[in-house]
Design a protein around this motif. Structure first.
Motif, mmCIF file in Angstrom:
data_model
loop_
_atom_site.group_PDB
_atom_site.id
_atom_site.type_symbol
_atom_site.label_atom_id
_atom_site.label_comp_id
_atom_site.label_asym_id
_atom_site.label_seq_id
_atom_site.Cartn_x
_atom_site.Cartn_y
_atom_site.Cartn_z
ATOM 1 N N PRO A 1 0.113 4.656 -3.628
ATOM 2 C CA PRO A 1 -0.457 3.416 -3.092
ATOM 3 C C PRO A 1 -1.093 3.671 -1.726
ATOM 4 C CG PRO A 1 1.943 3.328 -3.077
ATOM 5 C CD PRO A 1 1.569 4.604 -3.744
ATOM 6 N N ILE A 2 -2.310 3.153 -1.544
ATOM 7 C CA ILE A 2 -2.999 3.331 -0.259
ATOM 8 C C ILE A 2 -3.246 2.003 0.456
ATOM 9 C CG2 ILE A 2 -4.047 5.546 -0.818
ATOM 10 C CD1 ILE A 2 -6.680 4.012 -1.424
ATOM 11 N N ARG A 3 -3.252 0.893 -0.271
ATOM 12 C CA ARG A 3 -3.404 -0.436 0.324
ATOM 13 C C ARG A 3 -2.648 -1.434 -0.540
ATOM 14 N NH1 ARG A 3 -5.993 2.550 3.006
ATOM 15 N NH2 ARG A 3 -7.788 2.188 4.300
ATOM 16 N N VAL A 4 -2.084 -2.450 0.113
ATOM 17 C CA VAL A 4 -1.413 -3.531 -0.596
ATOM 18 C C VAL A 4 -1.886 -4.843 0.018
ATOM 19 C CG1 VAL A 4 0.797 -4.584 -1.221
ATOM 20 C CG2 VAL A 4 0.627 -2.100 -1.024
ATOM 21 N N TYR A 5 -2.267 -5.777 -0.830
ATOM 22 C CA TYR A 5 -2.709 -7.099 -0.386
ATOM 23 C C TYR A 5 -1.794 -8.143 -1.015
ATOM 24 C CZ TYR A 5 -6.835 -4.286 0.561
ATOM 25 O OH TYR A 5 -7.675 -3.297 0.991
#
Length: 182
Positions: free
Chosen positions: A66-70
């Motif tokens: 995972p590189i970004r979580v929104y």
């Protein structure tokens, strides 16, 4: 052959010994390495997206990490269940791709999801209905200057804040798979 091996071993030991000692009155001077221009760091590009509708979360992955979580995603007025027909206000579920982007959208940037697929069209056709289409990940309405809209307000799309869609837009190339789960 034995002499060659002994010479190599002697050179290896000498290389590990460090610089030759100098008299205490003179400082030890080391030459600075040549300055090299390093390439600018490459930002990570997403190669897979997962949307979890229950947790209202989108995770962008690169090489399985995972590189970004929104968080706090907004959906259509009827977010539970898979989109079946045009106008049902649902967000589709399944595996699709990001197939194009629209910088001149009615919403702040938009990434189109490849809904409907063949199965979606076949299901709707059984009932003589349209499956709908034009499902996007997008920001807030273009020109809207207020706080982030509350609640589920799209017609089946996935809405983020404008700052979030700008970041996602920059790391998600066309052709990226997206898995949308309940």
């Amino acid at each position: 052959m034995k002499r060659l091996v002994a010479s190599i071993a002697l050179l290896a030991v000498a290389a590990c010994a460090g610089p030759p000692s100098q008299p205490a009155s003179e400082p030890i001077v080391y030459r600075a390495p040549a300055v090299r221009t390093l390439p600018a760091p490459v930002s990570q590009i997403a190669d897979y997206l997962i949307v979890d509708k229950s947790d209202r979360m989108l995770v962008a992955y690169s090489r399985g990490q995972p590189i970004r979580v929104y968080y706090g995603l907004q959906f259509g007025d009827a977010p539970m269940g898979h989109k079946r027909f045009e106008g049902d206000e649902r967000t589709p579920e399944g595996v699709y791709t990001i197939d194009t982007r629209n910088p001149r959208s009615s919403f702040h940037l938009s990434l189109r999801i490849s809904y409907p697929n063949r199965n979606d069209r076949a299901f709707a056709a059984q009932y003589g209905r349209s499956p709908g289409g034009d499902i996007f990940i997008h920001g807030q309405p273009t020109g809207y200057r207020g706080p982030t809209l509350g609640g589920d307000w799209t017609d089946g799309c996935i809405a983020l804040t404008n700052a979030e869609i700008e970041e996602l837009w920059s790391i998600v190339p066309d052709g990226t798979p997206i898995e949308i789960r309940q």
